[in-house]
Motif scaffolding. Structure first.
Motif, short mmCIF file in Angstrom:
data_model
loop_
_atom_site.label_atom_id
_atom_site.label_comp_id
_atom_site.label_asym_id
_atom_site.label_seq_id
_atom_site.Cartn_x
_atom_site.Cartn_y
_atom_site.Cartn_z
N LEU A 148 0.85 -1.19 0.00
CA LEU A 148 0.00 0.00 0.00
C LEU A 148 0.89 1.23 0.00
O LEU A 148 1.85 1.31 0.77
CB LEU A 148 -0.90 0.02 1.23
CG LEU A 148 -1.87 -1.16 1.37
CD1 LEU A 148 -2.43 -1.21 2.78
CD2 LEU A 148 -2.99 -1.04 0.35
N SER A 175 -3.26 4.94 -3.05
CA SER A 175 -4.35 5.82 -2.63
C SER A 175 -3.83 7.24 -2.54
O SER A 175 -2.62 7.46 -2.38
CB SER A 175 -4.91 5.37 -1.28
OG SER A 175 -3.96 5.57 -0.25
N SER A 181 -4.55 4.98 3.05
CA SER A 181 -3.65 3.83 3.01
C SER A 181 -3.65 3.09 4.34
O SER A 181 -3.63 1.86 4.39
CB SER A 181 -2.23 4.28 2.66
OG SER A 181 -2.13 4.69 1.31
N LEU A 193 2.57 -1.47 4.33
CA LEU A 193 2.36 -0.05 4.04
C LEU A 193 3.70 0.66 4.04
O LEU A 193 4.52 0.44 4.95
CB LEU A 193 1.43 0.56 5.09
CG LEU A 193 1.19 2.06 5.10
CD1 LEU A 193 0.56 2.52 3.79
CD2 LEU A 193 0.32 2.45 6.29
#
Length: 298
Positions: A148, A175, A181, A193
């Motif tokens: 992410l 995003s 995120s 992430l």
């Protein structure tokens, strides 16, 4: 455009309370005939506008501390990142905060000494910390982990080189904001992430009440500087700021600011996104649209 003026007396009062043993080198001579105009945008915990319309954050505290050491006042002016850089180029702004050095930026700005470090890390939810390990970037591909990434940010050379392949293998979800995120990670829409080592835990804990844990791999690290407009003819200000950074670093004052923001709790100043709409971007990556706080381009 929002202007937030910090009066010298108020700034000095706060700083003397925080750092009572610090000896100030610029008590009587004022370097700045006018307040220093500084552009910034929302990027917690480094800079944002609180509920009282004041500029707050780690970088705001850093610069306020340095300006007070010089006997200067600061006008913090909220604006989009691209506009801030354009205004710095033409001299409409004096300074920007939180900047990494690039050759392109050096064409229109002086760079101060580094006043803090930045690390880019990979994070997982705390309950997955014992299940997911990454010792090298290639492990993302080897283990087929979904990454992410907020769309606006610098995540190091490995990410840049492998972005297209991550997209081809459907291992990347992009995003527009850090908040979204973090939400995606919490909802299990991704495995790991990527982002700033201070900002991501702050947003996760205070905006989404999500506990995240950094993995061992440090993806990238940078020195962070103030940018000072060359058009504004502030070469003498650069020298004084560099001296103030050295003085305050030697006294441990800048380190105390970092420590303060690692501990502070201001959850009410951040508003989480309530709407998440997945879509497919033109580059093949999954994109998430909605509303939330944007991260700052380094």
């Amino acid at each position: 455009m929002m202007f937030v003026t910090l009066q010298k007396l108020t700034a000095l009062t706060v700083i003397f309370c925080l750092f009572p043993n610090l000896t100030w080198g610029k008590e009587t001579v004022t370097l700045c005939a006018e307040p220093i105009k500084v552009g910034f945008n929302d990027w917690a915990p480094y800079s944002w506008i609180d509920t009282s319309d004041n500029a707050v954050g780690l970088d705001v505290d850093m610069l306020t501390l340095i300006a007070a050491n010089l006997g200067c006042e600061v006008d913090f002016i909220k604006m989009p990142v691209k506009r801030a850089h354009q205004m710095l180029k033409v001299g409409s702004l004096d300074m920007l905060m939180g900047a990494s050095y690039t050759k392109d930026r050096n064409e229109y700005a002086y760079f101060s000494k580094s006043y803090r470090d930045e690390e880019i890390r990979l994070f997982v939810t705390a309950d997955k910390a014992s299940e997911i390990t990454i010792n090298q970037w290639q492990d993302i591909f080897n283990k087929k982990l979904t990454l992410l990434a907020p769309s606006y940010g610098w995540y190091g050379k490995d990410y840049l080189k492998s972005k297209a392949e991550l997209i081809r293998q459907n291992l990347l979800v992009i995003s527009p904001t850090t908040v979204q995120s973090v939400q995606m990670l919490a909802y299990g829409r991704g495995d790991i992430l990527i982002g700033d080592a201070i900002s991501l835990p702050y947003v996760a804990n205070h905006s989404e009440d999500v506990a995240i844990t950094p993995l061992a791999l440090i993806v990238d690290s940078n020195k962070i500087h103030f940018m000072i407009s060359k058009k504004a003819h502030h070469s003498e200000l650069l020298e004084e700021i560099d001296q103030a950074i050295s003085t305050l670093s030697n006294h441990g004052a800048l380190a105390r600011v970092v420590n303060k923001w690692q501990q502070i709790s201001v959850a009410k100043t951040l508003k989480p996104c309530k709407e998440i709409i997945p879509s497919t971007g033109l580059d093949g990556a999954i994109n998430i649209t909605g509303h939330g706080s944007n991260s700052y381009v380094k």
